[in-house]
Write an enzyme that holds these catalytic residues in place. Structure first.
Site, PDB file in Angstrom:
ATOM      1  N   ASP A  81       0.888  -1.147  -0.143  1.00  0.00           N
ATOM      2  CA  ASP A  81       0.004   0.008  -0.013  1.00  0.00           C
ATOM      3  C   ASP A  81       0.914   1.291  -0.055  1.00  0.00           C
ATOM      4  O   ASP A  81       1.591   1.258   0.841  1.00  0.00           O
ATOM      5  CB  ASP A  81      -0.836  -0.029   1.176  1.00  0.00           C
ATOM      6  CG  ASP A  81      -2.298   0.928   1.148  1.00  0.00           C
ATOM      7  OD1 ASP A  81      -2.100   1.610   0.380  1.00  0.00           O
ATOM      8  OD2 ASP A  81      -2.981   0.802   2.172  1.00  0.00           O
ATOM      9  N   ASP A 115     -10.570   3.876  -1.316  1.00  0.00           N
ATOM     10  CA  ASP A 115     -11.337   3.114  -0.548  1.00  0.00           C
ATOM     11  C   ASP A 115     -12.845   2.804  -0.584  1.00  0.00           C
ATOM     12  O   ASP A 115     -13.272   3.913  -0.429  1.00  0.00           O
ATOM     13  CB  ASP A 115     -10.800   3.352   1.044  1.00  0.00           C
ATOM     14  CG  ASP A 115      -9.386   3.208   1.404  1.00  0.00           C
ATOM     15  OD1 ASP A 115      -8.592   2.937   0.378  1.00  0.00           O
ATOM     16  OD2 ASP A 115      -8.927   3.124   2.501  1.00  0.00           O
TER      17      ASP A 115
END
Ligand code: GLA
Length: 378
Positions: free
Chosen positions: A142, A202
């Protein structure tokens, strides 16, 4: 001459391993959507137990993935340690493997992860070796704080570096890129060794977030997806409570049409039958996991009605009739827009019933925010 003959035989196992890794979109569970920082060894073990007892494993879910917040400090040699929530990662991996499942972990190419824990910056190969020694099978990598130490134009090289480090361990480890779709990652994710790459920011457990990601943000990326390398519209929210059953059906259907990784994000230990049925519908999962690996696409959009289709390996078509509006509406698809004509058998995959052989078109009522997903035989 002899050497030329031997070489392909020696290379074969590693080539096969690479082709087998994520040959269909990865299926499993990830801790973030439900647990965020409240994930620990006990929870992961219980989730692995529930994955088996609930029927999720039988339905194809295999990865148990620990997201952010497992990381502790490094020791004097720079080896990453888990924090006190995870007393023994190797023992945890053994436990998960003992259930016939696989285990995943999370890190960042930056100095810190998104939740502020230790990242892999300047420890890439060392961390890859540590994870391989623990028995890790999947890495979500990430971007997070990587902007502080890497220029945007270094992004591909940064991901390539971890991909190389994972490969050098000799352990097959699925490599999941997470950098929110920046720099059109779908165009280069596979070439830096990614097995999947997030295409957006997200997801949240609500209709608006899910439908914008699923319906609006994936079109145009179809050609970049295929066996071994997938577009990832983010993890599932099914069962987390923010959407209705009908909306979660739409969520699952979109992900199946998109050939998306199916990473459940709910508490598998306490899910009700409705949630379990949504996650384990074998006919819907068969669409997601179709071995041809061809991502579906939107065929038409008329007001709130959208028709999507996905080509399947045996020649069948998976066709979804969506209603993005709030109230029940009639939706229809005519065979010519699907490239077919005449009479074809149609089967409803959510209701598990055959609708008979239909000529020229299919018309149905679709609930608000809902979908009818059918398989059309060729
Ligand atoms: C980012 C990712 C999420 C999750 C969190 C963890 O926001 O996109 O999926 O991994 O970080 O901190």
């Amino acid at each position: 001459m002899h050497r030329l003959h031997f070489l392909p035989i020696l290379l074969l196992p590693s080539l096969l391993a690479a082709a087998e890794l994520a040959a269909t979109p990865p299926m499993g569970w990830n801790s973030w959507n439900k647990f965020a920082e409240k994930v620990d060894d006990k929870t992961v073990r219980e989730i692995a137990d529930a994955m088996v007892s609930s029927g999720m494993k039988d339905a194809g879910y295999v990865y148990v993935n620990i997201d952010d917040t497992w990381e502790g400090e490094r020791d004097a040699q720079g080896n990453i340690k888990a924090n006190s929530k995870f007393p023994d990662m190797k023992a945890l991996a053994d436990y998960v493997h003992g259930k016939g499942l696989k285990i995943g972990i999370y890190s960042s190419p930056g100095p810190k992860t998104c939740a502020g824990f230790e990242g892999s910056y300047q420890h890439e190969a060392q961390d890859a070796n540590t994870w391989a020694a623990w028995g890790i099978d999947y890495l979500k990598y990430d971007w997070c704080s990587a902007d502080k130490v890497h220029k945007p134009e270094q992004m591909q090289a940064v991901y390539q570096k971890m991909s190389d480090a994972l490969k050098a361990t000799g352990r097959p480890i699925v490599f999941s890129l997470c950098q929110y779709g920046w720099q059109d990652v779908w165009k280069w994710g596979a070439s830096v060794g990614g097995n999947l790459w997030r295409t957006t920011g997200d997801i949240q457990d609500n209709w608006r977030s899910m439908s914008i990601i699923g319906f609006d943000k994936q079109t145009g990326h179809e050609q970049y997806s295929g066996p071994g390398h997938w577009n990832d519209p983010d993890m599932l929210e099914v069962g987390n409570g923010g959407m209705s059953r009908i909306e979660y059906e739409t969520h699952m259907t979109l992900w199946a049409l998109l050939a998306a990784p199916l990473l459940a994000g709910n508490d598998l230990r306490s899910m009700d039958d409705t949630t379990r049925d949504l996650l384990t519908n074998k006919e819907v999962i068969a669409v997601d996991q179709d071995p041809l690996g061809q991502q579906g696409r939107r065929i038409s959009k008329t007001g709130v009605a959208e028709v999507w289709a996905r080509q399947l390996q045996n020649g069948d078509l998976a066709v979804a009739l969506f209603n993005r509006g709030d109230v029940m509406a009639e939706t229809s698809v005519a065979w010519p827009v699907l490239g077919i004509e005449g009479k074809h058998k149609v089967r409803d995959l959510w209701r598990h019933n055959s609708l008979g052989s239909l000529r020229d078109q299919y018309t149905t009522e679709v609930a608000g925010h809902g979908v009818v997903l059918v398989r059309i035989s060729r």
